[in-house]
Scaffold this active site. Structure first.
Site, PDB file in Angstrom:
ATOM      1  N   ASP A 111       6.131   5.885   6.579  1.00  0.00           N
ATOM      2  CA  ASP A 111       6.111   7.196   5.922  1.00  0.00           C
ATOM      3  C   ASP A 111       7.482   7.617   5.398  1.00  0.00           C
ATOM      4  OD1 ASP A 111       3.427   7.423   6.470  1.00  0.00           O
ATOM      5  OD2 ASP A 111       3.701   8.666   8.250  1.00  0.00           O
ATOM      6  N   GLY A 167       0.374   9.055   4.981  1.00  0.00           N
ATOM      7  CA  GLY A 167       1.335  10.142   4.849  1.00  0.00           C
ATOM      8  C   GLY A 167       0.796  11.378   5.532  1.00  0.00           C
ATOM      9  N   ARG A 174     -14.805   7.722  -7.812  1.00  0.00           N
ATOM     10  CA  ARG A 174     -14.810   6.855  -6.637  1.00  0.00           C
ATOM     11  C   ARG A 174     -13.537   7.081  -5.816  1.00  0.00           C
ATOM     12  NH1 ARG A 174     -19.320   6.282  -7.926  1.00  0.00           N
ATOM     13  NH2 ARG A 174     -20.538   4.368  -8.262  1.00  0.00           N
ATOM     14  N   HIS A 198      -4.962   0.688   6.586  1.00  0.00           N
ATOM     15  CA  HIS A 198      -4.003  -0.173   7.278  1.00  0.00           C
ATOM     16  C   HIS A 198      -3.518  -1.356   6.452  1.00  0.00           C
ATOM     17  CE1 HIS A 198      -5.431   2.238  10.631  1.00  0.00           C
ATOM     18  NE2 HIS A 198      -4.365   1.846  11.288  1.00  0.00           N
ATOM     19  N   ARG A 257       0.133  -1.241   6.163  1.00  0.00           N
ATOM     20  CA  ARG A 257       0.958  -1.638   7.308  1.00  0.00           C
ATOM     21  C   ARG A 257       1.076  -3.156   7.450  1.00  0.00           C
ATOM     22  NH1 ARG A 257       2.257   2.385  10.697  1.00  0.00           N
ATOM     23  NH2 ARG A 257       0.931   4.229  10.880  1.00  0.00           N
TER      24      ARG A 257
END
EC number: 2.7.1.90
Length: 341
Positions: free
Chosen positions: A127, A170, A265, A271, A274
């Site tokens: 973040d 975030g 959409r 994830h 990450r």
């Protein structure tokens, strides 16, 4: 000297690069023994650890995740947690800890230092919301992943002439949304720092449709409509009191479809931001953080965190590092508004 290292909180690309740097410099420059504690603060609580030698970190630079595992364990929520950690460190002969993590992990590191345990912190969060450092590793990779996703989604949105809402991570800070949105040419960017008007979003979207373009809306998971609240995936809280966010993208896509009559959409990147191989920038930054964390331990400068200021790696007090979050300032968001609609 024996030094422990752990990774806490959410995983992100670059963690293994820090571990590698700590092991290499700790052993080769100082002759230390390095102990890796598994699963964040759960490791020092339970004694779950492994020795880390040069061979253990030989091939981990480009790997995402963390070879030590991670968790959101909070020792201050465990009965006798601090004394358990103190006993484990004494039993294993560990003289100091290097804790790699975000605000929660570093908050624990600060408290442990106050309780007499030597800890040095390394900032980690995709973040990029730690105020004491210009950048945290993992952020650049997350932005790269989100930008690539926006690029790919644009072609399918244009093919079907539909609005595409891309939800990125975030919770309190919209840095990923802002950077990925700008890099991906988004038509609307929504961040937690600025409650948004659904009517204004719809106006921007319709303006794009009028020009025969498919609008791209990038929204941070913590963004909220004016007068509204965060959209929660679950009301359950972790050991640090955080609820699991998620769903604002789907909610907004439904609102756009209902108000415009156009197909809309939502895509939640989740994830994927990450995971995977860290970018070159994150590999270098994470490596430098690890090297300087070893220097801080060697100097006995506990209760500090390594940080990036400009192009230099400096040390700041953990109290400063955990005092506040770095959020998107109004002027940075206003820079992006020229591209909305």
């Amino acid at each position: 000297m024996r030094v422990g290292v752990l990774t806490g909180g959410g995983d992100c690309p670059g963690l293994n690069a820090v571990i590698r740097a700590v092991v290499r410099k700790g052993i080769e420059a100082h002759g230390w023994e390095i102990v890796g504690f598994r699963s964040g603060w759960r490791g020092p609580l339970t004694g779950d650890s492994r020795p880390l030698g040069l061979d253990d970190v030989e091939e981990i630079l480009i790997r995402g995740g963390t070879i030590l595992g991670s968790s959101r364990t909070n020792p201050y929520k465990e009965e006798g947690g601090v004394e358990k950690i103190r006993a484990v460190l004494a039993d294993q002969g560990v003289d100091a800890l290097i804790a790699i993590g975000g605000e929660d992990t570093l908050g624990v590191a600060k408290k442990l230092t106050d309780d007499g345990i030597g800890v040095v912190g390394v900032p980690k969060t995709i973040d990029n919301d730690l105020a004491a450092t210009d950048y945290t590793f993992g952020f650049d990779t997350a932005v790269h992943i989100a930008t690539e996703a926006i690029d790919r989604l644009r072609t399918t949105a244009e093919s079907h002439y539909r609005a595409m809402v891309v939800e990125v991570m975030g919770r309190h800070a919209g840095w990923i949304a802002l950077h990925a949105g700008l890099a991906g040419g988004a038509n609307v960017i929504l961040v937690p720092e600025r409650p948004f008007s659904v009517e204004q979003v719809v106006e921007w979207v319709e303006r794009r449709f009028e020009k025969m373009y498919a609008p791209i809306i990038v929204v941070a998971e913590g963004a909220v409509p004016e007068g509204g609240a965060e959209v929660l995936r679950t009301g359950e809280k972790d050991a640090f009191g955080h609820v699991q966010l998620g769903g604002v993208g789907t909610w907004l896509a439904d609102e756009i479809a209902e108000r415009t009559g156009k197909e809309s959409r939502a895509v939640v990147l989740g994830h994927t931001q990450r995971g995977g191989t860290p970018t070159a920038y994150d590999r270098v930054l994470a490596t430098r953080f690890g090297l300087h964390a070893v220097d801080a331990v060697a100097d006995g400068d506990f209760g500090t965190m390594v940080a990036l200021r400009g192009t230099d790696i400096v040390r700041v007090k953990l109290a400063e590092a955990t005092a506040e979050l770095k959020t998107v300032p109004p002027e940075r968001y206003e820079e992006a508004e020229v591209f909305f609609g």
